[in-house]
Enzyme design. Structure first.
Site, PDB file in Angstrom:
ATOM      1  CB  VAL A 104      13.394  42.202   6.492  1.00  0.00           C
ATOM      2  CG1 VAL A 104      14.135  41.045   5.684  1.00  0.00           C
ATOM      3  CG2 VAL A 104      11.896  41.227   6.812  1.00  0.00           C
ATOM      4  CG  HIS A 164      -7.159  -0.225   3.400  1.00  0.00           C
ATOM      5  ND1 HIS A 164      -7.722   1.098   3.402  1.00  0.00           N
ATOM      6  CD2 HIS A 164      -6.940  -0.074   1.809  1.00  0.00           C
ATOM      7  CE1 HIS A 164      -7.352   1.504   2.636  1.00  0.00           C
ATOM      8  NE2 HIS A 164      -7.166   0.976   1.505  1.00  0.00           N
ATOM      9  CB  THR A 204      -1.058   0.117   1.268  1.00  0.00           C
ATOM     10  OG1 THR A 204      -1.778   1.329   1.059  1.00  0.00           O
ATOM     11  CG2 THR A 204      -0.370   0.028   2.624  1.00  0.00           C
ATOM     12  NE  ARG A 205       0.052   5.943  -4.218  1.00  0.00           N
ATOM     13  CZ  ARG A 205      -1.015   6.238  -4.882  1.00  0.00           C
ATOM     14  NH1 ARG A 205      -1.695   5.142  -5.505  1.00  0.00           N
ATOM     15  NH2 ARG A 205      -1.450   7.427  -4.814  1.00  0.00           N
ATOM     16  CG  HIS A 253      -9.156   4.406   5.644  1.00  0.00           C
ATOM     17  ND1 HIS A 253      -8.667   5.270   6.752  1.00  0.00           N
ATOM     18  CD2 HIS A 253      -8.797   4.901   4.442  1.00  0.00           C
ATOM     19  CE1 HIS A 253      -8.125   6.459   6.013  1.00  0.00           C
ATOM     20  NE2 HIS A 253      -8.229   6.251   4.866  1.00  0.00           N
ATOM     21  NE  ARG A 308     -12.584  -1.027  -9.447  1.00  0.00           N
ATOM     22  CZ  ARG A 308     -12.412   0.184 -10.160  1.00  0.00           C
ATOM     23  NH1 ARG A 308     -11.302   1.049  -9.442  1.00  0.00           N
ATOM     24  NH2 ARG A 308     -12.952   0.479 -11.157  1.00  0.00           N
ATOM     25  CG  ASP A 309      -6.175   1.624 -10.798  1.00  0.00           C
ATOM     26  OD1 ASP A 309      -5.217   1.218 -11.780  1.00  0.00           O
ATOM     27  OD2 ASP A 309      -6.273   2.839 -10.698  1.00  0.00           O
ATOM     28  CG  HIS A 310      -1.212  -3.411  -7.430  1.00  0.00           C
ATOM     29  ND1 HIS A 310      -1.331  -4.326  -6.390  1.00  0.00           N
ATOM     30  CD2 HIS A 310       0.021  -3.315  -7.471  1.00  0.00           C
ATOM     31  CE1 HIS A 310      -0.133  -4.402  -5.702  1.00  0.00           C
ATOM     32  NE2 HIS A 310       0.588  -3.941  -6.229  1.00  0.00           N
ATOM     33  CB  ALA A 311       1.276   0.036  -8.697  1.00  0.00           C
ATOM     34  CE  LYS A 322      10.139  54.353   6.383  1.00  0.00           C
ATOM     35  NZ  LYS A 322      10.550  52.981   5.707  1.00  0.00           N
ATOM     36  CB  ILE A 345       9.322  47.812  -2.144  1.00  0.00           C
ATOM     37  CG1 ILE A 345       9.196  49.027  -1.021  1.00  0.00           C
ATOM     38  CG2 ILE A 345       8.779  48.394  -3.603  1.00  0.00           C
ATOM     39  CD1 ILE A 345      10.506  50.069  -1.459  1.00  0.00           C
TER      40      ILE A 345
HETATM   41  S1  PPS Z   1      12.674  45.501  -1.713  1.00  0.00           S
HETATM   42  O1  PPS Z   1      12.704  46.356  -3.051  1.00  0.00           O
HETATM   43  O2  PPS Z   1      11.444  44.912  -1.567  1.00  0.00           O
HETATM   44  O3  PPS Z   1      13.768  44.729  -1.496  1.00  0.00           O
HETATM   45  O4  PPS Z   1      12.624  46.932  -0.671  1.00  0.00           O
HETATM   46  P1  PPS Z   1      12.365  46.823   0.892  1.00  0.00           P
HETATM   47  O5  PPS Z   1      13.325  45.659   1.437  1.00  0.00           O
HETATM   48  O6  PPS Z   1      11.054  46.572   1.072  1.00  0.00           O
HETATM   49  O7  PPS Z   1      12.785  48.175   1.557  1.00  0.00           O
HETATM   50  C1  PPS Z   1      12.322  49.384   1.245  1.00  0.00           C
HETATM   51  C2  PPS Z   1      12.715  50.326   2.395  1.00  0.00           C
HETATM   52  O8  PPS Z   1      14.044  50.747   2.069  1.00  0.00           O
HETATM   53  C3  PPS Z   1      14.265  52.151   1.972  1.00  0.00           C
HETATM   54  N1  PPS Z   1      14.710  52.438   0.812  1.00  0.00           N
HETATM   55  C4  PPS Z   1      14.483  52.251  -0.267  1.00  0.00           C
HETATM   56  N2  PPS Z   1      13.262  51.707  -1.131  1.00  0.00           N
HETATM   57  C5  PPS Z   1      13.325  51.813  -2.397  1.00  0.00           C
HETATM   58  N3  PPS Z   1      14.193  52.205  -3.094  1.00  0.00           N
HETATM   59  C6  PPS Z   1      15.566  52.384  -2.725  1.00  0.00           C
HETATM   60  N4  PPS Z   1      16.370  53.001  -3.478  1.00  0.00           N
HETATM   61  C7  PPS Z   1      15.721  52.578  -1.135  1.00  0.00           C
HETATM   62  N5  PPS Z   1      16.733  52.877  -0.428  1.00  0.00           N
HETATM   63  C8  PPS Z   1      16.148  52.764   0.902  1.00  0.00           C
HETATM   64  C9  PPS Z   1      12.758  52.530   2.124  1.00  0.00           C
HETATM   65  O9  PPS Z   1      12.692  53.313   3.517  1.00  0.00           O
HETATM   66  C10 PPS Z   1      11.760  51.475   2.039  1.00  0.00           C
HETATM   67  O10 PPS Z   1      10.961  51.340   2.938  1.00  0.00           O
HETATM   68  P2  PPS Z   1       9.322  51.759   2.833  1.00  0.00           P
HETATM   69  O11 PPS Z   1       8.689  51.200   4.358  1.00  0.00           O
HETATM   70  O12 PPS Z   1       8.887  50.878   1.947  1.00  0.00           O
HETATM   71  O13 PPS Z   1       9.254  52.956   2.837  1.00  0.00           O
END
Ligand code: PPS
Length: 567
Positions: A433, A203, A195-196, A200, A289-292, A512, A474
């Site tokens: 990240v 079987h 069996t694979r 139940h 039935r329908d082995h393998a 920003k 992004i």
């Molecule tokens: S990506 O393209 O998905 O790898 O970008 P990500 O890791 O989301 O990073 C985006 C944040 O880095 C800052 N940042 C820039 N963004 C876009 N282009 C350039 N050249 C760049 N340099 C720095 C920016 O704050 C982005 O953050 P968010 O929160 O998107 O504004």
């Protein structure tokens, strides 16, 4: 006495300890070949005698005989080509009469192959003869045509050591071990069941009836090497088999795992299965039935007829030596509260059955699975492995321009989810990240792609463990987003949410100050200014935070999740 192995003698190919040790040292100086999963399974059964009378990988003459007539060059019945396929570049580097070290993926030498034959097979002809088709919907065909090397090496193998298994080692036996066990326990007539799938009640009834019919003990011998893609993993299956074993009369049934790489070759595969069981000492073999069978082809037509395998085995009955026990499917007759062979159903019977697909649906939706169908302890194991959809992991992947509101929205959705559940959630926000997981990466296309792949990988692991991964980069490139989707979708849903706030709005917000810096040329390659953003073509959701509040956008996400029964 137990049945004789196929070809008369059990061919165990391991060398005695001192010679194996010497060969192991010698192997280090030889060309090294890393075995594929299929080759590794095949080698294990070659070495332990499961493939008796084979003494190595097939050379040209044996291969031609097996493909065309299901016979080795000496006339012995053998339906499945057991070959060592390699790529042309590897074959080209080999000296004449080469020896090759056959290694597992860790680089451990398991055996040495003495190459006696190097040949180019006609794989199309092989597929037609062995599988009866070149339709790639057939997993055996797809592997042969797309994932098999174009050169085959034939020759004897000498075993150094057995492939390592750390799972269920007490349930793994070589043909000799199993034969010894049968002998010690006074088992002479033994009917083997292949069996694979999880087993139940149907079987259990089938195997018990088959055993009773031929007056034999039962050997449940599931294939755990490699089965059909998409099958329940063998860890889960073996837990189910162990639980089921408790429901057999004591001293009537034994469980042993077979490290077989199945090809899903229907009738030919059934014949091969019978030969292997003969080598393991079983006097009888159940063919259902329908082995393998691999299911249906690309036109929706079954690859093999349901009783083709039974017919082929009947044709070779005398030569095989092992007794064939053909069995129809067992179905539940609710009015009699009993299982009956499909062929014995009476006109007034109220027949019930649950297909594999229906079972998966019930597990998925968390619906009940009746006790007539399977034992509660088996259901419990299956439910642990396949939690209902509402408990499965998924990933929310927000993508959009800098300042589009991804992170804010991700935070709002997180808060909403945590208000109502205590499920594990991981947030993989863009900026966050880049401070650790992707530290050191810049904003070139390559680096951005690497960043998204890392996020996708972590998200897939979170999802694999049943968690929720909220990502908010992004992710300007469609290709990288597709890769992340692919990684995650092996384990659960991937929900792409395009935060489509227009560039003018993002730039006007300029939270920003980066847009101003980009316009002034102080930051180069800024997404939306002098770097591309590829708009998602078909995201699961598209939300524009310039036309709705963050709360409203978060509601839309949560509503969508509820509608899809994810939250
Ligand atoms: S990506 O393209 O998905 O790898 O970008 P990500 O890791 O989301 O990073 C985006 C944040 O880095 C800052 N940042 C820039 N963004 C876009 N282009 C350039 N050249 C760049 N340099 C720095 C920016 O704050 C982005 O953050 P968010 O929160 O998107 O504004």
């Amino acid at each position: 006495a137990l049945i004789a192995p196929h070809g008369g003698v059990l061919r165990e190919l391991y060398l005695p300890a001192p010679e194996a040790e010497a060969l192991k040292r010698h192997s280090a100086s030889l060309p090294q070949w890393t075995l594929t999963q299929r080759q590794l399974c095949d080698l294990e059964l070659l070495l332990n005698g499961g493939f008796s009378p084979l003494q190595g990988f097939l050379g040209r003459a044996d291969y031609d005989g097996v493909v065309n007539d299901m016979r080795l060059a000496d006339g012995t019945l053998w339906p499945m080509p057991i070959v060592l396929d390699v790529d042309e570049a590897f074959a080209a580097r080999l000296p004449d009469h080469a020896q090759i070290s056959l290694n597992d993926t860790q680089g451990t030498p398991l055996a040495v192959l003495t190459v006696e034959d190097v040949y180019f097979p006609d794989r199309i002809a092989e597929a037609k003869a062995v599988f009866g088709t070149i339709d790639r919907t057939h997993p055996g065909v797809a592997e042969l045509l797309d994932r098999t090397g174009s050169v085959y090496l034939g020759g004897r193998v000498q075993g150094i050591q057995a492939p390592a298994h750390y799972d269920f080692s007490a349930l793994r036996h070589s043909p000799r071990e199993l034969r010894d066990w049968f002998h010690q326990h006074g088992w002479h007539r033994i009917v083997a069941f292949q069996t694979r799938n999880p087993m139940h009640r149907a079987h259990r009834e089938l195997t018990l009836r088959a055993a009773e019919q031929v007056g034999a003990k039962l050997l449940i011998q599931p294939s755990v090497g490699r089965t059909k893609p998409g099958d329940v993993d063998h860890y889960t299956r073996v837990r189910c088999y162990r639980a089921l074993l408790e429901h057999y009369p004591s001293d009537h049934a034994a469980l042993s795992l077979l490290p077989l790489a199945m090809r899903m070759g229907g009738p030919r595969e059934a014949l091969w299965h019978a030969i292997i069981r003969k080598n393991y000492g079983a006097s009888h073999f159940i063919v259902g039935r329908d082995h393998a069978g691999p299911g249906k082809d690309s036109q929706g037509k079954p690859f093999y007829g349901p009783y083709d395998a039974q017919h082929l085995l009947a044709t070779h009955k005398d030569e095989l030596g092992i007794g064939i026990v053909p069995f129809p499917a067992m179905v539940y007759a609710a009015n009699r509260d009993t299982y009956v062979p499909q062929t014995e159903v009476q006109a007034n019977d109220e027949v019930r059955d649950i297909s594999g697909t229906e079972l998966r649906r019930r597990l998925h939706q968390g619906d009940t699975i009746p006790e007539w169908f399977t034992f509660p302890d088996v259901v419990k194991i299956l439910r642990e492995r396949h939690p209902a959809q509402a408990r499965q992991g998924f990933s929310l992947f927000f993508t959009g321009l800098s300042g589009s509101g991804k992170s804010t929205l991700a935070q709002a959705v997180l808060a909403r989810l945590l208000e109502t559940s205590s499920r594990p959630v991981t947030v993989l926000d863009g900026d966050e990240v880049r401070r650790h997981l992707s530290k050191g990466l810049g904003f070139s296309r390559e680096d951005r792609d690497a960043n998204i792949t890392r996020i996708g990988y972590v998200a897939s692991e979170v999802v694999r463990h049943g968690g929720i991964a909220i990502c908010a980069p992004i992710a300007p490139y469609a290709g990288a987003r597709a890769d992340a989707r692919q990684l995650v979708e092996t384990h659960g849903r991937f929900v792409e949410i395009h935060v489509s706030t227009p560039l003018e709005v993002c730039e006007a917000r300029d939270r920003k100050g980066l847009y101003a810096a980009a316009r002034a040329g102080k930051i180069k390659g800024f997404t939306g200014i002098d770097d591309p953003y590829e708009t998602p073509q078909s995201p699961e959701l598209r939300l524009d935070t310039s036309t709705m509040t963050v709360s409203e956008a978060a509601d839309r996400v949560v509503d969508w999740l509820r509608q899809e029964e994810l939250a």
